[in-house]
Motif scaffolding. Structure first.
Motif, mmCIF file in Angstrom:
data_model
loop_
_atom_site.group_PDB
_atom_site.id
_atom_site.type_symbol
_atom_site.label_atom_id
_atom_site.label_comp_id
_atom_site.label_asym_id
_atom_site.label_seq_id
_atom_site.Cartn_x
_atom_site.Cartn_y
_atom_site.Cartn_z
ATOM 1 N N GLU A 70 0.873 -1.318 0.399
ATOM 2 C CA GLU A 70 -0.313 0.217 -0.356
ATOM 3 C C GLU A 70 0.604 1.018 0.286
ATOM 4 O OE1 GLU A 70 -2.147 -0.716 3.636
ATOM 5 O OE2 GLU A 70 -3.751 -1.218 2.317
ATOM 6 N N LEU A 71 1.986 1.140 0.896
ATOM 7 C CA LEU A 71 2.830 2.149 1.301
ATOM 8 C C LEU A 71 3.528 2.518 -0.445
ATOM 9 C CD1 LEU A 71 4.293 1.516 4.239
ATOM 10 C CD2 LEU A 71 3.019 3.973 3.239
ATOM 11 N N CYS A 72 3.490 1.345 -1.468
ATOM 12 C CA CYS A 72 4.299 1.912 -2.609
ATOM 13 C C CYS A 72 3.202 2.290 -3.374
ATOM 14 C CB CYS A 72 4.626 -0.088 -3.438
ATOM 15 S SG CYS A 72 6.324 0.229 -2.180
ATOM 16 N N ARG A 73 2.223 2.137 -3.326
ATOM 17 C CA ARG A 73 0.922 2.552 -4.350
ATOM 18 C C ARG A 73 0.761 3.789 -4.093
ATOM 19 N NH1 ARG A 73 -3.975 -0.717 -2.679
ATOM 20 N NH2 ARG A 73 -4.881 1.172 -3.891
ATOM 21 N N LEU A 74 1.394 4.234 -2.569
ATOM 22 C CA LEU A 74 0.655 5.686 -2.489
ATOM 23 C C LEU A 74 1.747 6.517 -3.067
ATOM 24 C CD1 LEU A 74 -0.484 7.569 -0.184
ATOM 25 C CD2 LEU A 74 0.758 6.945 1.274
ATOM 26 N N VAL A 75 3.341 5.614 -2.482
ATOM 27 C CA VAL A 75 4.218 6.936 -2.933
ATOM 28 C C VAL A 75 3.834 7.532 -5.438
ATOM 29 C CG1 VAL A 75 6.505 7.338 -4.154
ATOM 30 C CG2 VAL A 75 6.174 6.106 -1.460
ATOM 31 N N VAL A 76 3.541 6.078 -5.954
ATOM 32 C CA VAL A 76 2.996 5.928 -7.487
ATOM 33 C C VAL A 76 2.139 7.314 -7.433
ATOM 34 C CG1 VAL A 76 2.909 5.165 -8.952
ATOM 35 C CG2 VAL A 76 4.562 3.935 -7.817
ATOM 36 N N LEU A 77 1.242 7.134 -6.292
ATOM 37 C CA LEU A 77 -0.265 8.021 -6.719
ATOM 38 C C LEU A 77 0.318 9.105 -6.323
ATOM 39 C CD1 LEU A 77 -3.422 7.728 -7.534
ATOM 40 C CD2 LEU A 77 -3.702 7.065 -4.849
ATOM 41 N N LYS A 78 0.232 9.323 -5.277
ATOM 42 C CA LYS A 78 1.130 11.031 -5.134
ATOM 43 C C LYS A 78 2.320 11.775 -5.948
ATOM 44 C CE LYS A 78 0.425 11.315 0.328
ATOM 45 N NZ LYS A 78 1.601 11.753 0.916
ATOM 46 N N LYS A 79 3.041 11.211 -6.725
ATOM 47 C CA LYS A 79 3.527 10.961 -8.238
ATOM 48 C C LYS A 79 3.170 11.404 -8.954
ATOM 49 C CE LYS A 79 8.064 9.075 -7.355
ATOM 50 N NZ LYS A 79 9.006 7.904 -7.290
ATOM 51 N N GLN A 80 2.378 10.904 -9.370
ATOM 52 C CA GLN A 80 0.634 11.411 -10.046
ATOM 53 C C GLN A 80 0.293 12.610 -10.243
ATOM 54 O OE1 GLN A 80 -0.971 7.849 -11.073
ATOM 55 N NE2 GLN A 80 0.198 6.239 -12.048
ATOM 56 N N ILE A 81 -0.215 12.632 -8.463
ATOM 57 C CA ILE A 81 -1.034 13.736 -8.640
ATOM 58 C C ILE A 81 -0.285 14.802 -8.481
ATOM 59 C CG2 ILE A 81 -2.150 14.833 -6.577
ATOM 60 C CD1 ILE A 81 -3.612 11.510 -5.921
ATOM 61 N N LEU A 82 0.774 14.764 -7.933
ATOM 62 C CA LEU A 82 1.683 15.862 -8.103
ATOM 63 C C LEU A 82 2.165 16.485 -9.007
ATOM 64 C CD1 LEU A 82 2.917 17.291 -5.938
ATOM 65 C CD2 LEU A 82 5.173 16.259 -6.189
ATOM 66 N N ALA A 83 2.155 15.615 -10.492
ATOM 67 C CA ALA A 83 2.169 16.202 -11.476
ATOM 68 C C ALA A 83 0.966 16.566 -12.228
ATOM 69 C CB ALA A 83 2.636 14.768 -12.767
ATOM 70 N N ALA A 84 -0.218 15.488 -11.816
ATOM 71 C CA ALA A 84 -1.190 16.454 -12.321
ATOM 72 C C ALA A 84 -1.792 17.791 -11.797
ATOM 73 C CB ALA A 84 -2.748 16.061 -11.911
#
Length: 138
Positions: A70-84
């Protein structure tokens, strides 16, 4: 998917991780409180000689693995949201969305961070959601 739904993915995943960490702490506490087996008793051949806490070790290991994924998924998701979020032109709107959805700050904390009133926070939030474009997801 609406802008709010897209942004809340990280917020909700973070809440899920917090809940799982709480459950992990509970399992560790249970494993630590269980007494060891009484080897002075008469032992039958079909009886399990493992200490009672051993059954919790597997659950603890599974929960730790789940949290790590879940932490790995969160890191990836936060990077995507930050880019957006980089596409949001207004700096205050971008900051507010970052504080709320990536840093999980309360509305009160955001008002303090931005040095504005609560009503202004909600006005900026509404405007930010209108101005945020959900990226195409494949």
């Amino acid at each position: 998917m609406t802008a709010k739904e897209y942004l809340q993915q990280a917020y909700r995943l973070n809440e899920l991780i917090d809940s799982d960490v709480h459950e992990l702490e509970r399992l560790r506490d249970l494993a630590g409180r269980i007494s060891s087996p009484n080897f002075g008793e008469r032992v039958q051949s079909s009886r399990n000689l493992d200490a009672p806490f051993v059954k919790y070790l597997g659950d603890i290991m599974e929960m730790e693995e789940k949290i790590q994924k879940e932490l790995c998924r969160l890191v990836v998701l936060k990077k995507q949201i930050l880019a957006a979020l980089e596409s949001v032109a207004d700096r205050e709107e971008r900051l507010l969305l970052t504080y709320r959805y990536l840093n999980n700050e309360s509305w009160e904390q955001i008002a303090e961070d931005l040095s504005v009133s609560m009503s202004t926070v909600h006005r900026i939030h509404a405007s930010a959601l209108r101005n945020f474009s959900v990226p195409n997801q494949s």
